[in-house]
Scaffold this motif. Structure first.
Motif, short mmCIF file in Angstrom:
data_model
loop_
_atom_site.label_atom_id
_atom_site.label_comp_id
_atom_site.label_asym_id
_atom_site.label_seq_id
_atom_site.Cartn_x
_atom_site.Cartn_y
_atom_site.Cartn_z
N GLU A 1 89.80 28.07 -36.84
CA GLU A 1 89.90 26.64 -36.54
C GLU A 1 89.93 26.34 -35.04
O GLU A 1 89.75 25.19 -34.64
CB GLU A 1 91.16 26.06 -37.18
CG GLU A 1 91.05 25.96 -38.70
CD GLU A 1 92.38 25.61 -39.34
OE1 GLU A 1 93.20 24.95 -38.68
OE2 GLU A 1 92.58 26.05 -40.49
N ASP B 1 98.79 23.54 -33.18
CA ASP B 1 98.69 23.01 -34.55
C ASP B 1 98.15 24.02 -35.55
O ASP B 1 97.39 23.66 -36.47
CB ASP B 1 97.81 21.74 -34.58
CG ASP B 1 98.44 20.62 -33.81
OD1 ASP B 1 99.68 20.55 -33.80
OD2 ASP B 1 97.69 19.83 -33.19
N LEU B 2 98.49 25.27 -35.36
CA LEU B 2 98.09 26.31 -36.32
C LEU B 2 99.34 26.94 -36.93
O LEU B 2 100.37 27.05 -36.27
CB LEU B 2 97.28 27.41 -35.62
CG LEU B 2 95.93 27.00 -35.04
CD1 LEU B 2 95.34 28.15 -34.23
CD2 LEU B 2 94.97 26.57 -36.14
N GLU B 3 99.19 27.38 -38.18
CA GLU B 3 100.31 28.05 -38.80
C GLU B 3 100.06 29.55 -38.83
O GLU B 3 99.04 29.98 -39.39
CB GLU B 3 100.52 27.53 -40.22
CG GLU B 3 101.95 27.70 -40.64
CD GLU B 3 102.14 27.46 -42.12
OE1 GLU B 3 101.53 26.50 -42.63
OE2 GLU B 3 102.87 28.25 -42.74
N ALA C 1 101.87 27.34 -33.30
CA ALA C 1 102.25 25.97 -33.69
C ALA C 1 101.96 24.97 -32.56
O ALA C 1 101.67 23.80 -32.82
CB ALA C 1 103.74 25.94 -34.06
N ARG D 1 94.90 20.96 -27.35
CA ARG D 1 93.74 21.34 -28.14
C ARG D 1 92.87 20.11 -28.33
O ARG D 1 93.39 19.01 -28.56
CB ARG D 1 94.23 21.87 -29.48
CG ARG D 1 93.18 22.07 -30.51
CD ARG D 1 93.81 22.62 -31.81
NE ARG D 1 92.88 22.44 -32.91
CZ ARG D 1 93.15 22.70 -34.17
NH1 ARG D 1 94.33 23.16 -34.52
NH2 ARG D 1 92.23 22.48 -35.11
#
Ligand SMILES: Cc1cc2nc3c(=O)[nH]c(=O)nc-3n(C[C@H](O)[C@H](O)[C@H](O)COP(=O)(O)OP(=O)(O)OC[C@H]3O[C@@H](n4cnc5c(N)ncnc54)[C@H](O)[C@@H]3O)c2cc1C
Length: 388
Positions: free
Chosen positions: A329, A219-221, A216, A182
């Motif tokens: 995001e 980097d996302l939850e 993940a 990303r």
């Protein structure tokens, strides 16, 4: 344009098919599916039933579209003259409520009727007259779907979407995605277990119970986890005729399948842990399901357990509803995730919706925006009351 779909279950495959039949699409479509035998995929282990008895209008609309799609599947998904053998059976859900559940059943009924669902509320004496094989002890009210509900072969639907998508040019890669790349608010590429890097313009997380792990990697939850659900198949000497899909106040569901029945129930919250091994324990059937089955349907006292299996629900901890669309995001990473046990019936509508969102920037048919993943970030749950 290159679109990379991670996960080729019913959702990823439905999306691939809808994208490729849209004239607005040009470019390359890659579906990364690590296991073409689908041994652990929810789509292969599903009870594959479809209902309109939801509490949220958007879920009702999704299933109404789904049922109409399943009815027309021969004309839509046939490849070389061969259509998926769905064996769609139209039979209602019969949802029973005790005193505690009665008000929820009535509230859901209002929503359903307002959205065109053919559904009837039955008092215990009406229930007894209509289903003489059923004990109405402890039942305050029941809700019976009169049309547009039933069950089908989910494996055939998955294979139908997959075959039709491949016929239109989808490239299925038997590979596992192990990392995401990303840059700021854009997803750039995925890395595969083989070491290959696949760059893309749009990425879609359709990884079912493992969708949280894919998120993940960017980097996302995502509050989606694999929760085991067990299905037990049994036969009984004098089966009730023309039985609907029964949902009991004790928590079990049960429906005819072939010459017998299948059934299940969610475990208690303390036992409902993520990533349990896919083993259906006989103990759970004997202690937690059978006594309730036999109480509700006396003919089931003499049942014989035939077989069992376990699969994962992609459980959305936030509000037990689908999480869809681009993440606020990461603008080019779309989600089709968190179906919490009602996804297979939603695949036709959600596949179409996400394809529209990707290719046209908005929903053209059904407005699925209440299910936008953005509600996670906004902290605005949309809770489905009718989770089975
Ligand atoms: C026991 C049970 C009963 C159910 N009953 C019903 C029902 O009656 N009605 C209903 O509507 N729904 C039901 N469901 C839910 C329904 O089956 C699912 O919602 C639906 O199948 C989800 O499809 P999917 O494509 O999102 O997930 P899946 O079918 O799980 O597909 C996800 C795919 O992603 C792949 N994948 C994951 N991670 C990676 C990776 N890193 N790299 C590459 N590939 C990856 C997996 O191999 C898998 O094939 C039930 C589910 C279960 C388990």
């Amino acid at each position: 344009m290159r679109i990379v779909i991670i996960g080729g279950g019913v959702m990823g495959s439905a999306l691939a098919w809808w994208l490729l039949r849209d004239l607005a699409f040009s470019g390359e479509l890659v579906v990364v599916e690590r296991d073409p035998s689908y041994r652990q995929a929810s789509s292969a282990l599903s009870a594959s039933s479809i209902r309109q008895q939801f509490s949220i209008p958007v879920n009702i609309a999704i299933s109404r579209f789904g049922f109409a799609f399943l009815r027309r599947v021969d004309g839509l998904l046939a490849v070389d003259g061969e259509a998926p053998a769905l064996s769609l059976l139209e039979r209602g859900y019969l949802i029973l409520a005790g005193e505690r559940g009665e008000s929820v059943l009535r509230a859901n009924h209002e929503v359903q009727r307002a959205h065109g669902v053919e559904v009837a509320l039955l008092a215990p004496d009406e229930l007894r007259a209509r289903f003489p094989w059923l004990s109405v002890e402890g039942v305050a009210l029941a809700s019976l779907g009169l049309s547009g509900e039933g069950w089908f072969d989910g494996w055939a639907l998955l294979q139908g979407f997959r075959r039709a998508a491949i016929a239109l040019g989808a490239r299925y890669l038997t590979e596992e995605v192990v990392a995401g790349e990303r840059r700021g608010s854009r997803a750039m590429a995925v890395r595969l277990a083989s070491g290959e890097r696949i760059a893309g313009d749009i990425f879609v997380d359709a990884a079912g119970p493992w969708a949280g792990r894919i998120a993940a990697m960017f980097d996302l939850e995502l509050p989606v986890e694999a929760r085991r659900r067990c299905v037990y198949m049994f036969e009984t000497p004098e089966p009730p005729a023309e039985a609907p899909l029964l949902v009991d106040p004790s928590g079990f569901w049960c429906r005819p399948e072939g010459r017998g029945f299948i059934c299940g129930r969610p475990p208690s919250p303390e036992e409902d842990l993520p990533d349990l091994p896919l083993i259906a324990e006989d103990r759970f059937f004997e202690e937690e399901i059978w006594p309730h089955l036999a109480h509700r349907v006396p003919a089931f006292e003499r049942l014989r357990l035939h077989s069992s299996w376990a699969g994962y629900y992609a459980w959305n901890r936030f509000d037990q509803n689908a999480l869809l669309g681009p993440h606020p995001e990461v603008e080019n990473l779309h989600f089709m995730a968190g179906f919490s046990g009602h996804g297979i019936q939603q695949a036709p509508a959600i596949g179409r919706g996400i394809a529209e969102r990707i290719l046209h920037g908005r929903y053209l048919g059904l407005d699925l925006s209440p299910l936008d993943v953005e509600r996670l970030v906004a902290g605005r749950p949309l809770r489905e009351q009718a989770v089975i």
